[in-house]
Motif scaffolding. Sequence first.
Motif, PDB file in Angstrom:
ATOM      1  N   ARG A 299      40.618  -3.898  81.796  1.00 16.94           N
ATOM      2  CA  ARG A 299      39.509  -5.009  81.266  1.00 16.94           C
ATOM      3  C   ARG A 299      38.461  -4.170  80.819  1.00 16.94           C
ATOM      4  O   ARG A 299      37.761  -4.279  79.819  1.00 16.94           O
ATOM      5  N   ALA A 300      37.994  -3.441  81.816  1.00 11.18           N
ATOM      6  CA  ALA A 300      36.580  -2.389  81.191  1.00 11.18           C
ATOM      7  C   ALA A 300      36.865  -1.712  80.348  1.00 11.18           C
ATOM      8  O   ALA A 300      35.994  -1.622  79.332  1.00 11.18           O
TER       9      ALA A 300
ATOM     10  N   PHE B 211      35.929  -6.324  67.234  1.00  9.95           N
ATOM     11  CA  PHE B 211      35.233  -6.637  68.415  1.00  9.95           C
ATOM     12  C   PHE B 211      35.842  -7.866  68.939  1.00  9.95           C
ATOM     13  O   PHE B 211      36.051  -7.779  70.380  1.00  9.95           O
TER      14      PHE B 211
ATOM     15  N   SER C 143      37.086  -3.593  76.984  1.00 10.66           N
ATOM     16  CA  SER C 143      35.826  -4.219  76.727  1.00 10.66           C
ATOM     17  C   SER C 143      34.969  -3.236  75.959  1.00 10.66           C
ATOM     18  O   SER C 143      33.943  -3.358  75.247  1.00 10.66           O
ATOM     19  N   ALA C 144      34.852  -1.822  76.635  1.00  9.72           N
ATOM     20  CA  ALA C 144      34.222  -0.656  76.144  1.00  9.72           C
ATOM     21  C   ALA C 144      34.520  -0.562  74.566  1.00  9.72           C
ATOM     22  O   ALA C 144      33.645  -0.047  73.747  1.00  9.72           O
TER      23      ALA C 144
ATOM     24  N   ARG D 295      40.495  -9.727  78.131  1.00 12.25           N
ATOM     25  CA  ARG D 295      40.882 -10.745  78.995  1.00 12.25           C
ATOM     26  C   ARG D 295      42.055 -10.795  79.821  1.00 12.25           C
ATOM     27  O   ARG D 295      42.306 -11.303  80.916  1.00 12.25           O
TER      28      ARG D 295
ATOM     29  N   ALA E  65      37.836  -8.027  72.552  1.00  9.01           N
ATOM     30  CA  ALA E  65      37.251  -8.863  73.695  1.00  9.01           C
ATOM     31  C   ALA E  65      38.181  -9.938  74.092  1.00  9.01           C
ATOM     32  O   ALA E  65      38.254  -9.991  75.304  1.00  9.01           O
ATOM     33  N   GLU E  66      39.039 -10.591  73.314  1.00  5.80           N
ATOM     34  CA  GLU E  66      39.779 -11.435  73.809  1.00  5.80           C
ATOM     35  C   GLU E  66      40.892 -11.013  74.249  1.00  5.80           C
ATOM     36  O   GLU E  66      41.497 -11.346  75.501  1.00  5.80           O
TER      37      GLU E  66
ATOM     38  N   ALA F 150      35.668  -2.628  72.554  1.00  8.58           N
ATOM     39  CA  ALA F 150      35.237  -3.623  71.647  1.00  8.58           C
ATOM     40  C   ALA F 150      33.629  -3.413  71.465  1.00  8.58           C
ATOM     41  O   ALA F 150      33.268  -3.448  70.456  1.00  8.58           O
ATOM     42  N   ALA F 151      32.921  -3.103  72.595  1.00  6.00           N
ATOM     43  CA  ALA F 151      31.622  -2.749  72.557  1.00  6.00           C
ATOM     44  C   ALA F 151      31.220  -1.795  71.510  1.00  6.00           C
ATOM     45  O   ALA F 151      30.280  -1.813  70.595  1.00  6.00           O
TER      46      ALA F 151
END
Lengths: 223, 223
Positions: free
Chosen positions: B49-50, B33, B53-54, B41, B37-38, B56-57
Amino acid sequence: MTTDAGTEVPAGGPAPVTVELLGVLAYGELSAFDRLAEDARAAPTLTGRAQLSAMAAAEIGHFRLVEDHLGGAGVAVADAMAPFTALIDSYHASTAPRSWLESLVKAYLGDGLGADFYREVAGWVDPATGELVRRVLADTGHSAFAEREVRAACEANPHQRDRLALWGRRLLGEAVTHAQRVVAERDELAEFIVGGSGSGGVAGLIRTVQAAHGKRMGRLGLS
Amino acid sequence: MTTDAGTEVPAGGPAPVTVELLGVLAYGELSAFDRLAEDARAAPTLTGRAQLSAMAAAEIGHFRLVEDHLGGAGVAVADAMAPFTALIDSYHASTAPRSWLESLVKAYLGDGLGADFYREVAGWVDPATGELVRRVLADTGHSAFAEREVRAACEANPHQRDRLALWGRRLLGEAVTHAQRVVAERDELAEFIVGGSGSGGVAGLIRTVQAAHGKRMGRLGLS
């Protein structure tokens, strides 16, 4: 049809101002994810790190609800977000936490500020969007963790309490300043808020948000 | 009863070696995660990015399944993870992506390597834990995004392809080296793998993982 920000909105799709509101909401969630994930790294314990990481992940769950809603109306979430990234990034840059407790206070109060604003707005948009906004804002159960940690730290150290109270007030000030800049650049959004909020207008909305912020400060032990 | 690593396991709870395996799995998810997340960026687009990020989530969703499972058995996930953080952090430090495409390749291959290992292991633990592990490893649908992006980049640029293929092989090497260090420090874990894998032992398990890694390289256009 295009929004003030120039985003293409399909004919028969959501009102341009609705797309703008959802664009701000979506990027608010995505950038909150990013900040929380970074702050989680500085957690003093593995438990705290997991908790803040879970708060970050919840933001992505919310982001995806907005993405799906916009996508269903033929609007790419990236297009809706694009006009607002610079200002929201600027808010985060001006409020970068310098400690674990500042991170928790920002996560808690920032989530609350966004929720207050969108809860007001949920009644002024079309019913499907209003329902979406209420789902996105549903408390994910993570706030109890921040309340517990911050209260314990404040009770143990009054000096810490004073500094965090100052930090909480600064967060409100920066949020209001940045929100005013968003609205100032978008006539339709300003008209929408004035129309929705009745005689109170933008100033009335800010007062509502301020009052709720004060209550949240109290729950953190910072009032 | 304590594990090799010294984690307290309640009497009648999961076997110590099961707690160790779940501790590695949990911290694997939490640290993935953090890295994703890093890396998100540095995405070249808001859409990318989205997407990262998803991914990671989704790791946090998996982490929480393990946390709940351990919690139900009276074991704090933080205690189960603690013995493994340094080695897993060392793996990530030795494989820090230097570009967006390296991030995607690592996310895709790293998830796959973990899944291969735990899919083998799922058959050797108690049925409830095996079922949990299979749920945690269920594909979250994000891998198609990485495949698409990496394949497109490789087709456009053979030099890029060669460099990413080297990167993919290095990731396998570092993962195997770090996994061997975990096992070397824990006799019970080594015995468990030898017992579960039959005559193949640890080396047989590594061969299985290597073969699957090669297939995944192919799906990225890197073989």
